[in-house]
Design a protein around this motif. Structure first.
Motif, PDB file in Angstrom:
ATOM      1  N   GLY A  53       0.811  -1.213   0.000  1.00 26.26           N
ATOM      2  CA  GLY A  53       0.000   0.000   0.000  1.00 26.26           C
ATOM      3  C   GLY A  53       0.838   1.255   0.000  1.00 26.26           C
ATOM      4  O   GLY A  53       0.286   2.347  -0.155  1.00 26.26           O
ATOM      5  N   ALA A  54       2.170   1.149   0.191  1.00 24.76           N
ATOM      6  CA  ALA A  54       3.026   2.333   0.212  1.00 24.76           C
ATOM      7  C   ALA A  54       4.392   1.962  -0.345  1.00 24.76           C
ATOM      8  O   ALA A  54       4.861   0.829  -0.186  1.00 24.76           O
ATOM      9  N   TYR A  55       5.031   2.951  -0.999  1.00 24.36           N
ATOM     10  CA  TYR A  55       6.360   2.791  -1.588  1.00 24.36           C
ATOM     11  C   TYR A  55       7.248   3.905  -1.063  1.00 24.36           C
ATOM     12  O   TYR A  55       6.919   5.092  -1.220  1.00 24.36           O
ATOM     13  N   LEU A  56       8.371   3.545  -0.399  1.00 27.46           N
ATOM     14  CA  LEU A  56       9.312   4.516   0.147  1.00 27.46           C
ATOM     15  C   LEU A  56      10.562   4.487  -0.723  1.00 27.46           C
ATOM     16  O   LEU A  56      11.319   3.511  -0.718  1.00 27.46           O
ATOM     17  N   LEU A  57      10.779   5.588  -1.473  1.00 25.28           N
ATOM     18  CA  LEU A  57      11.924   5.702  -2.372  1.00 25.28           C
ATOM     19  C   LEU A  57      12.963   6.574  -1.697  1.00 25.28           C
ATOM     20  O   LEU A  57      12.769   7.783  -1.526  1.00 25.28           O
ATOM     21  N   ASN A  58      14.087   5.964  -1.265  1.00 22.05           N
ATOM     22  CA  ASN A  58      15.148   6.699  -0.580  1.00 22.05           C
ATOM     23  C   ASN A  58      16.081   7.327  -1.617  1.00 22.05           C
ATOM     24  O   ASN A  58      16.643   6.635  -2.468  1.00 22.05           O
ATOM     25  N   LEU A  59      16.265   8.644  -1.514  1.00 21.41           N
ATOM     26  CA  LEU A  59      17.074   9.417  -2.462  1.00 21.41           C
ATOM     27  C   LEU A  59      18.245  10.060  -1.745  1.00 21.41           C
ATOM     28  O   LEU A  59      18.154  10.383  -0.552  1.00 21.41           O
ATOM     29  N   PRO A  60      19.360  10.286  -2.432  1.00 21.57           N
ATOM     30  CA  PRO A  60      20.438  11.086  -1.852  1.00 21.57           C
ATOM     31  C   PRO A  60      20.008  12.543  -1.751  1.00 21.57           C
ATOM     32  O   PRO A  60      19.083  12.993  -2.454  1.00 21.57           O
ATOM     33  N   LEU A  61      20.676  13.318  -0.892  1.00 21.14           N
ATOM     34  CA  LEU A  61      20.272  14.718  -0.695  1.00 21.14           C
ATOM     35  C   LEU A  61      20.677  15.607  -1.856  1.00 21.14           C
ATOM     36  O   LEU A  61      20.149  16.720  -1.991  1.00 21.14           O
ATOM     37  N   LEU A  62      21.569  15.112  -2.706  1.00 24.64           N
ATOM     38  CA  LEU A  62      22.017  15.905  -3.844  1.00 24.64           C
ATOM     39  C   LEU A  62      22.014  15.041  -5.104  1.00 24.64           C
ATOM     40  O   LEU A  62      22.315  13.841  -5.042  1.00 24.64           O
ATOM     41  N   GLY A  63      21.686  15.658  -6.240  1.00 21.86           N
ATOM     42  CA  GLY A  63      21.854  15.015  -7.528  1.00 21.86           C
ATOM     43  C   GLY A  63      20.754  14.070  -7.943  1.00 21.86           C
ATOM     44  O   GLY A  63      20.948  13.294  -8.889  1.00 21.86           O
ATOM     45  N   ALA A  64      19.583  14.059  -7.281  1.00 21.60           N
ATOM     46  CA  ALA A  64      18.509  13.140  -7.638  1.00 21.60           C
ATOM     47  C   ALA A  64      17.344  13.865  -8.292  1.00 21.60           C
ATOM     48  O   ALA A  64      16.236  13.335  -8.342  1.00 21.60           O
ATOM     49  N   GLU A  65      17.579  15.072  -8.804  1.00 21.39           N
ATOM     50  CA  GLU A  65      16.486  15.812  -9.436  1.00 21.39           C
ATOM     51  C   GLU A  65      15.937  15.068 -10.653  1.00 21.39           C
ATOM     52  O   GLU A  65      14.707  15.029 -10.873  1.00 21.39           O
ATOM     53  N   GLN A  66      16.814  14.494 -11.450  1.00 17.06           N
ATOM     54  CA  GLN A  66      16.344  13.763 -12.626  1.00 17.06           C
ATOM     55  C   GLN A  66      15.535  12.524 -12.231  1.00 17.06           C
ATOM     56  O   GLN A  66      14.557  12.185 -12.905  1.00 17.06           O
ATOM     57  N   ASP A  67      15.924  11.880 -11.144  1.00 13.85           N
ATOM     58  CA  ASP A  67      15.165  10.715 -10.674  1.00 13.85           C
ATOM     59  C   ASP A  67      13.763  11.120 -10.246  1.00 13.85           C
ATOM     60  O   ASP A  67      12.784  10.405 -10.516  1.00 13.85           O
ATOM     61  N   VAL A  68      13.649  12.265  -9.577  1.00 18.67           N
ATOM     62  CA  VAL A  68      12.327  12.729  -9.152  1.00 18.67           C
ATOM     63  C   VAL A  68      11.465  13.052 -10.368  1.00 18.67           C
ATOM     64  O   VAL A  68      10.281  12.672 -10.432  1.00 18.67           O
ATOM     65  N   ALA A  69      12.039  13.720 -11.345  1.00 14.99           N
ATOM     66  CA  ALA A  69      11.273  14.061 -12.547  1.00 14.99           C
ATOM     67  C   ALA A  69      10.877  12.791 -13.306  1.00 14.99           C
ATOM     68  O   ALA A  69       9.746  12.671 -13.802  1.00 14.99           O
ATOM     69  N   ALA A  70      11.796  11.819 -13.407  1.00 17.15           N
ATOM     70  CA  ALA A  70      11.467  10.577 -14.107  1.00 17.15           C
ATOM     71  C   ALA A  70      10.387   9.791 -13.367  1.00 17.15           C
ATOM     72  O   ALA A  70       9.522   9.162 -13.993  1.00 17.15           O
ATOM     73  N   LEU A  71      10.397   9.828 -12.025  1.00 16.24           N
ATOM     74  CA  LEU A  71       9.357   9.146 -11.259  1.00 16.24           C
ATOM     75  C   LEU A  71       7.997   9.776 -11.516  1.00 16.24           C
ATOM     76  O   LEU A  71       6.988   9.064 -11.673  1.00 16.24           O
ATOM     77  N   GLY A  72       7.954  11.110 -11.573  1.00 11.96           N
ATOM     78  CA  GLY A  72       6.683  11.775 -11.864  1.00 11.96           C
ATOM     79  C   GLY A  72       6.165  11.399 -13.239  1.00 11.96           C
ATOM     80  O   GLY A  72       4.957  11.140 -13.413  1.00 11.96           O
ATOM     81  N   VAL A 124      -6.757   1.256  -8.242  1.00 10.10           N
ATOM     82  CA  VAL A 124      -5.366   1.351  -7.817  1.00 10.10           C
ATOM     83  C   VAL A 124      -5.273   2.362  -6.676  1.00 10.10           C
ATOM     84  O   VAL A 124      -5.544   3.541  -6.870  1.00 10.10           O
ATOM     85  N   THR A 125      -4.890   1.874  -5.479  1.00  8.97           N
ATOM     86  CA  THR A 125      -4.765   2.735  -4.302  1.00  8.97           C
ATOM     87  C   THR A 125      -3.421   2.447  -3.650  1.00  8.97           C
ATOM     88  O   THR A 125      -3.178   1.335  -3.184  1.00  8.97           O
ATOM     89  N   TYR A 126      -2.557   3.476  -3.617  1.00  7.94           N
ATOM     90  CA  TYR A 126      -1.239   3.349  -3.008  1.00  7.94           C
ATOM     91  C   TYR A 126      -0.712   4.749  -2.736  1.00  7.94           C
ATOM     92  O   TYR A 126      -1.319   5.752  -3.137  1.00  7.94           O
ATOM     93  N   THR A 127       0.441   4.856  -2.064  1.00 13.19           N
ATOM     94  CA  THR A 127       1.070   6.126  -1.738  1.00 13.19           C
ATOM     95  C   THR A 127       2.568   5.994  -1.974  1.00 13.19           C
ATOM     96  O   THR A 127       3.184   5.001  -1.568  1.00 13.19           O
ATOM     97  N   VAL A 128       3.129   7.024  -2.639  1.00  8.74           N
ATOM     98  CA  VAL A 128       4.572   7.077  -2.895  1.00  8.74           C
ATOM     99  C   VAL A 128       5.183   8.126  -1.982  1.00  8.74           C
ATOM    100  O   VAL A 128       4.682   9.262  -1.912  1.00  8.74           O
ATOM    101  N   TYR A 129       6.249   7.733  -1.262  1.00 11.67           N
ATOM    102  CA  TYR A 129       6.972   8.641  -0.370  1.00 11.67           C
ATOM    103  C   TYR A 129       8.396   8.802  -0.897  1.00 11.67           C
ATOM    104  O   TYR A 129       9.066   7.820  -1.225  1.00 11.67           O
TER     105      TYR A 129
END
Length: 595
Positions: free
Chosen positions: A406-425, A456-461
């Motif tokens: 029911g939930a997905y926790l995506l752990n990102l580094p504090l720097l350099g993950a902007e492209q990963d966030v955009a690709a996830l969206g 489909v019911t879930y939450t992305v963190y």
């Protein structure tokens, strides 16, 4: 006690008779064939002891001859006939042997064969064996004599018992003949069947054969007499034993009489007749209650069994129907996989999902519930994290086969993950546009639009070390701009979390007397630091600067910031190691005075 006397069992030097006696006693327990080494030691000791005894025999003192008396006037004179003293002839070898004391047994016997007197040794052993056998035979003779006497007594007693038994059988058989030939009434027959004359021979095989012969020769014997004989044998439950089977067949008692006799012999029937009325009433009530409970339990068991059977039949029908309905709704073939409610697409048999019947299928309801869209989302996010080497944690998840989190926790580094966030969206937006993401429930009717559901019911963190800074429920969608904005603030927020959890800001600025404000990134020596200022509430002036990079936190007074020109300038002051929940170890370089 020394050798050779110890080997012979003697306390010390002895005469030849004592040595021979000790040697004979030891020889009984040391046989030359069973213990050749022990016999060799014993024989060597015997020879040495005998040699020493013979050498001592001439030296023993004997009676000395009397010297002839002379007159006092003559004075001392030499004894007549006494030889002149001469120098003795010394046997030095013999003297040396005597001075050495008792001889020790040689470590190794000589190679030559010892002189053994086997004839005498075996003669003594044979004499002892014959004496033992003689004693054994005498014991067996006494034992067998008493056994034979006991056997003879038993045989005589058995013969007397057989004679007595045969006489009793003859008497009982003669009584049967007399009763029949004289036409005795039934009362006389019953009196005979209860008399010891009959009871003592009732189980005797000879009398049984005589009784069978009596019945076989008189087939017209009245039924009352045959019934009396039947009851006489039923008293000892003879019908249980096969040996009486022919007797019961010759008696030819009707089945009705046999059942009546069995009921009369029933113990519980007799006990029931003797019970008082109140006990009969209590037992009747108890049996009734027990019957009710048994009936209820049996009914529940039958109902459960029927429900299980109906469930198995329903599951069987569902396993055949579900793939057809799923193919109609999702446009691809499906397979029934592991168990009743587990299925998989034919194109990907390893992608298990659940589908269970729910209601009746109609134009507005599919007739089932499924998590197939949730499983597809799970597969897409797992592939995304694996491709970009990100840490994806699944929460609210039973881990059962075919289930989805029911939930997905995506752990990102504090720097350099902007492209990963955009690709996830972009990925989540593309998934929401898929045909399987929303299942049509009915087609257009009279120009009406599709009736759809959103299963489909879930939450992305989005997280850093398990600390979430952005939450996106599937019903609301993923806002890429907001996620990027919060990601840019994640570094200072993480620094503030460390300060709050560790109490460093309270220690530096005083509890409740400050606010933490985010600052811009700082570049030092090619390394980027997140910056947070501790501002005094009263004056509004920043007093302490906190710089965070990786797992290290640097604490500096605000006035010293102008003196920092390289990373080396940060590694001053005291060092602390903080162990915080979730984020683990944090190394603190503290340059604040008084800290």
């Amino acid at each position: 006690m020394s050798w050779p006397w110890s080997e012979l069992g003697l306390s010390g030097p002895a005469a030849l008779p004592e040595i021979r006696s000790a040697y004979a006693q030891r020889l009984k327990a040391t046989h030359p064939e069973e213990d050749p080494e022990g016999f060799q030691r014993l024989h060597t000791a015997y020879q040495e002891a005998s040699r020493q005894a013979r050498r001592r025999a001439p030296e023993e003192p004997g009676p000395s001859p009397k010297a002839p008396q002379s007159s006092a006037q003559e004075g001392p004179q030499k004894l007549p006939g006494k030889p002149e003293p001469k120098d003795p002839e010394w046997d030095y070898e013999e003297l040396l042997k005597n001075q050495e004391g008792p001889q020790k047994p040689p470590e190794k016997p000589e190679a030559k064969d010892p002189e053994w007197d086997f004839e005498r040794l075996f003669a003594e052993g044979e004499e002892e064996a014959q004496a033992a056998r003689r004693r054994r035979l005498e014991e067996l003779r006494e034992k067998n004599r008493s056994r034979c006497q006991q056997r003879e007594w038993e045989q005589r007693k058995r013969a007397a018992d057989e004679e007595e038994s045969w006489a009793a059988v003859m008497a009982a058989s003669h009584a049967l003949e007399l009763l029949h030939t004289s036409g005795a009434p039934l009362s006389q027959w019953r009196k005979f069947l209860g008399d010891p004359v009959f009871l003592n021979v009732r189980a005797n095989l000879d009398f049984l054969f005589a009784l069978e012969d009596f019945l076989e020769q008189r087939p017209g014997l009245p039924l009352e007499i045959r019934r009396a004989l039947y009851l006489a044998y039923e008293d000892c439950n003879a019908s249980r034993y096969p040996v009486y089977r022919r007797l019961y067949k010759l008696l030819d008692i009707p089945r009705q009489d046999q059942r009546r006799t069995a009921r009369a012999k029933s113990g519980w029937r007799n006990a029931w007749r003797n019970y008082p009325p109140w006990r009969k009433a209590v037992l009747s009530v108890c049996f009734t209650i027990l019957a009710v409970f048994v009936f209820v339990g049996l009914s529940a068991s039958l109902r459960t069994a029927y429900q299980d059977y109906a469930g198995r039949q329903t599951a069987k029908r569902w396993a055949e129907t579900a793939p057809q309905w799923l193919e109609e709704d999702y446009g691809e073939p499906f397979l029934h996989a592991v168990s009743g409610d587990i299925f998989a697409p034919a194109a990907d048999p390893g992608l298990y999902f659940r589908a269970s019947p729910c209601g009746e299928r109609s134009d507005r309801w599919p007739g089932y519930q499924t998590n197939y869209p949730c499983v597809l989302v799970k597969r897409a996010l797992e592939d995304f994290a694996e491709e970009r080497e990100l840490d994806l944690e699944l929460a609210s998840y039973s881990h059962d086969i075919g289930s989805a989190p029911g939930a997905y926790l995506l752990n990102l580094p504090l720097l350099g993950a902007e492209q990963d966030v955009a690709a996830l969206g972009a990925l989540l937006e593309g998934l929401s546009q898929q045909d399987w993401y929303q299942v049509p429930l009915s087609g257009p009717q009279d120009g009406a639009e599709y009736q759809v559901q959103a299963p489909v019911t879930y939450t992305v963190y989005l997280c850093h070390k398990g600390l979430a800074f952005y939450e996106a429920p599937s019903q609301e969608g993923f806002d890429t701009e907001e996620a990027l904005s919060l990601y840019a603030q994640a570094g200072p927020a993480f620094c503030r979390y460390i300060l709050d959890q560790s109490g460093l800001a309270d220690q530096h600025l005083g509890e409740g007397a400050y606010v933490l404000q985010d600052q811009e990134l700082v570049e030092l020596g090619g390394e980027t630091f997140f910056q947070v200022s501790g501002v005094d509430k009263a004056s509004g002036q920043p007093r302490v600067q906190y710089l965070l990079s990786g797992g290290m936190l640097f604490c500096l007074p605000r006035e010293r910031m102008e003196e920092i020109h390289s990373i080396t300038d940060l590694y001053r002051g005291g060092v602390q190691h903080l162990q915080l929940d979730k984020i683990g170890l944090v190394i603190v370089m503290d340059q604040v005075p008084g800290a």
